[in-house]
Write a protein that holds these residues in place. Sequence first.
Motif, mmCIF file in Angstrom:
data_model
loop_
_atom_site.group_PDB
_atom_site.id
_atom_site.type_symbol
_atom_site.label_atom_id
_atom_site.label_comp_id
_atom_site.label_asym_id
_atom_site.label_seq_id
_atom_site.Cartn_x
_atom_site.Cartn_y
_atom_site.Cartn_z
ATOM 1 N N GLU A 62 -2.593 4.451 13.778
ATOM 2 C CA GLU A 62 -2.128 5.426 12.792
ATOM 3 C C GLU A 62 -0.785 5.011 12.197
ATOM 4 O O GLU A 62 -0.533 5.227 11.006
ATOM 5 C CB GLU A 62 -2.009 6.818 13.417
ATOM 6 N N ILE A 63 0.075 4.427 13.014
ATOM 7 C CA ILE A 63 1.354 3.932 12.502
ATOM 8 C C ILE A 63 1.121 2.894 11.409
ATOM 9 O O ILE A 63 1.708 2.953 10.319
ATOM 10 C CB ILE A 63 2.212 3.338 13.641
ATOM 11 N N LYS A 64 0.237 1.926 11.669
ATOM 12 C CA LYS A 64 -0.047 0.875 10.688
ATOM 13 C C LYS A 64 -0.637 1.459 9.401
ATOM 14 O O LYS A 64 -0.265 1.047 8.289
ATOM 15 C CB LYS A 64 -1.013 -0.146 11.288
ATOM 16 N N LEU A 65 -1.553 2.404 9.544
ATOM 17 C CA LEU A 65 -2.196 2.996 8.373
ATOM 18 C C LEU A 65 -1.207 3.802 7.542
ATOM 19 O O LEU A 65 -1.213 3.729 6.310
ATOM 20 C CB LEU A 65 -3.364 3.885 8.812
ATOM 21 N N THR A 66 -0.343 4.553 8.199
ATOM 22 C CA THR A 66 0.637 5.356 7.461
ATOM 23 C C THR A 66 1.679 4.464 6.808
ATOM 24 O O THR A 66 2.126 4.735 5.684
ATOM 25 C CB THR A 66 1.291 6.386 8.394
ATOM 26 N N GLU A 67 2.056 3.382 7.470
ATOM 27 C CA GLU A 67 2.961 2.417 6.846
ATOM 28 C C GLU A 67 2.313 1.821 5.599
ATOM 29 O O GLU A 67 2.980 1.647 4.563
ATOM 30 C CB GLU A 67 3.317 1.312 7.836
ATOM 31 N N GLN A 68 1.027 1.513 5.678
ATOM 32 C CA GLN A 68 0.322 0.968 4.515
ATOM 33 C C GLN A 68 0.290 1.989 3.384
ATOM 34 O O GLN A 68 0.471 1.635 2.208
ATOM 35 C CB GLN A 68 -1.098 0.550 4.893
ATOM 36 N N ALA A 69 0.074 3.255 3.732
ATOM 37 C CA ALA A 69 0.062 4.314 2.720
ATOM 38 C C ALA A 69 1.413 4.414 2.024
ATOM 39 O O ALA A 69 1.489 4.501 0.786
ATOM 40 C CB ALA A 69 -0.304 5.649 3.358
ATOM 41 N N VAL A 70 2.482 4.391 2.792
ATOM 42 C CA VAL A 70 3.821 4.487 2.219
ATOM 43 C C VAL A 70 4.112 3.283 1.323
ATOM 44 O O VAL A 70 4.651 3.427 0.211
ATOM 45 C CB VAL A 70 4.876 4.614 3.334
ATOM 46 N N LYS A 75 4.864 1.244 -4.367
ATOM 47 C CA LYS A 75 4.600 0.219 -5.377
ATOM 48 C C LYS A 75 4.120 0.808 -6.696
ATOM 49 O O LYS A 75 4.081 0.108 -7.711
ATOM 50 C CB LYS A 75 3.546 -0.767 -4.849
ATOM 51 N N LEU A 76 3.734 2.071 -6.705
ATOM 52 C CA LEU A 76 3.119 2.651 -7.895
ATOM 53 C C LEU A 76 4.123 2.761 -9.043
ATOM 54 O O LEU A 76 5.284 3.112 -8.847
ATOM 55 C CB LEU A 76 2.547 4.032 -7.566
ATOM 56 N N ASN A 77 3.629 2.458 -10.246
ATOM 57 C CA ASN A 77 4.442 2.532 -11.448
ATOM 58 C C ASN A 77 3.585 3.056 -12.585
ATOM 59 O O ASN A 77 2.578 2.420 -12.916
ATOM 60 C CB ASN A 77 5.013 1.151 -11.790
ATOM 61 N N PRO A 78 3.940 4.200 -13.167
ATOM 62 C CA PRO A 78 5.108 5.030 -12.882
ATOM 63 C C PRO A 78 5.013 5.709 -11.516
ATOM 64 O O PRO A 78 3.950 5.746 -10.915
ATOM 65 C CB PRO A 78 5.080 6.062 -14.019
ATOM 66 N N TYR A 290 -8.749 6.923 -3.338
ATOM 67 C CA TYR A 290 -8.640 5.478 -3.201
ATOM 68 C C TYR A 290 -8.504 5.109 -1.728
ATOM 69 O O TYR A 290 -7.735 5.761 -0.998
ATOM 70 C CB TYR A 290 -7.388 4.959 -3.916
ATOM 71 N N SER A 291 -9.198 4.061 -1.311
ATOM 72 C CA SER A 291 -8.912 3.531 0.017
ATOM 73 C C SER A 291 -7.495 2.961 0.000
ATOM 74 O O SER A 291 -6.961 2.590 -1.057
ATOM 75 C CB SER A 291 -9.919 2.442 0.393
ATOM 76 N N LEU A 292 -6.879 2.872 1.173
ATOM 77 C CA LEU A 292 -5.533 2.307 1.239
ATOM 78 C C LEU A 292 -5.509 0.871 0.728
ATOM 79 O O LEU A 292 -4.557 0.451 0.062
ATOM 80 C CB LEU A 292 -4.998 2.371 2.672
ATOM 81 N N ASN A 297 -3.749 -2.958 -3.219
ATOM 82 C CA ASN A 297 -4.014 -4.225 -3.914
ATOM 83 C C ASN A 297 -4.176 -4.083 -5.419
ATOM 84 O O ASN A 297 -3.845 -5.005 -6.168
ATOM 85 C CB ASN A 297 -5.274 -4.873 -3.329
ATOM 86 N N GLN A 298 -4.692 -2.951 -5.875
ATOM 87 C CA GLN A 298 -5.035 -2.802 -7.286
ATOM 88 C C GLN A 298 -4.255 -1.704 -7.994
ATOM 89 O O GLN A 298 -4.176 -1.684 -9.226
ATOM 90 C CB GLN A 298 -6.530 -2.524 -7.426
ATOM 91 N N GLY A 299 -3.700 -0.762 -7.236
ATOM 92 C CA GLY A 299 -2.996 0.346 -7.853
ATOM 93 C C GLY A 299 -3.954 1.335 -8.494
ATOM 94 O O GLY A 299 -5.159 1.328 -8.238
#
Length: 312
Positions: A62-70, A75-78, A290-292, A297-299
């Motif tokens: 869960e730590i790894k997955l939540t880190e990936q989510a964050v 990275k999202l723009n805007p 969206y999957s993590l 990878n694609q935004g």
Amino acid sequence: MAEGQDVFARARGRTVRGFRQDEEYQWKAPFYFIQGADPQFGLMKAWAIGDCGSGGDEWEEEIKLTEQAVQAINKLNPKPKFFVLCGDLIHGMPGTQWRKDQERDLKNILKKVDQDIPLVFVSGNHDIGNAPTPETIDDYCKHWGDDYFSFWIGGVFFLVLNTQLYFNSSKCPELKQAQDEWLDGQLAIAEKQKCKHVIVFQHIPLFVKDPDEDHDYFNLEKSVRHKIMEKFQKAGIKAVFSGHCHKNAGGFYKGLEMVVSSAIGCQLGEDTHGLRVVIVTEEDIVHRYYSLNELSNQGIGKDLLDLLVKQN
């Protein structure tokens, strides 16, 4: 207030600090937010060993997955207007052994969310108990902010509810009554104000697939559900976003959409660990799960980003 605590407890006085009605009651332009649910540190181990009643003594996955989510969100723009987590932040129930460690580890990860992306928290059954008490709710509020509140962004009115008070309020009936009275007042505001949309966040969905489905652990009791749906529909609420089921689901009641989002953490269906992107335009509320990996990878898809172009 301890350093960094306000990051997690922005919801005070039944609203969210920084989202002021006098500044945000008018429609400005399309925007979006990110919805997540059920990081639930500890469940993956508990589910794997078939002992979900335990607090779960491991949560590295869960730590790894939540880190990936964050990392994906940052990275999202805007940038999204906010990131809302719809309950079951951790697996350890109030008073259980691993709870404090799970809360500590989750907060350490969420501190890394871009400081310009406010965090909004929704209480789940593992956060305050299946049958919450005044003490368990008070403890949650100290760590994560109010258990129910409202806020405005760009002419859109958001309501956050404590659904455990609708699921089992036997140990705190006075708190359920207080939320009921508050909600009626908020819905009266929603009817009178010329807001573009009204959106609700909660943990337990009103229903999973069908408004008339039988009651079980994953939805609200039928009479309670229908009373709330009628209130929401009358007040012009467009969508309710929830978690709790650890799989994607949902449906419609008249013009009200019930959106059930799968988990950042443990999956109980065929979905993948993920987040939901919700675009709010002047006319519509458009969302996609969206999957993590996809989001990392694609935004966000170009078709959704095109909706954010300011409408004249």
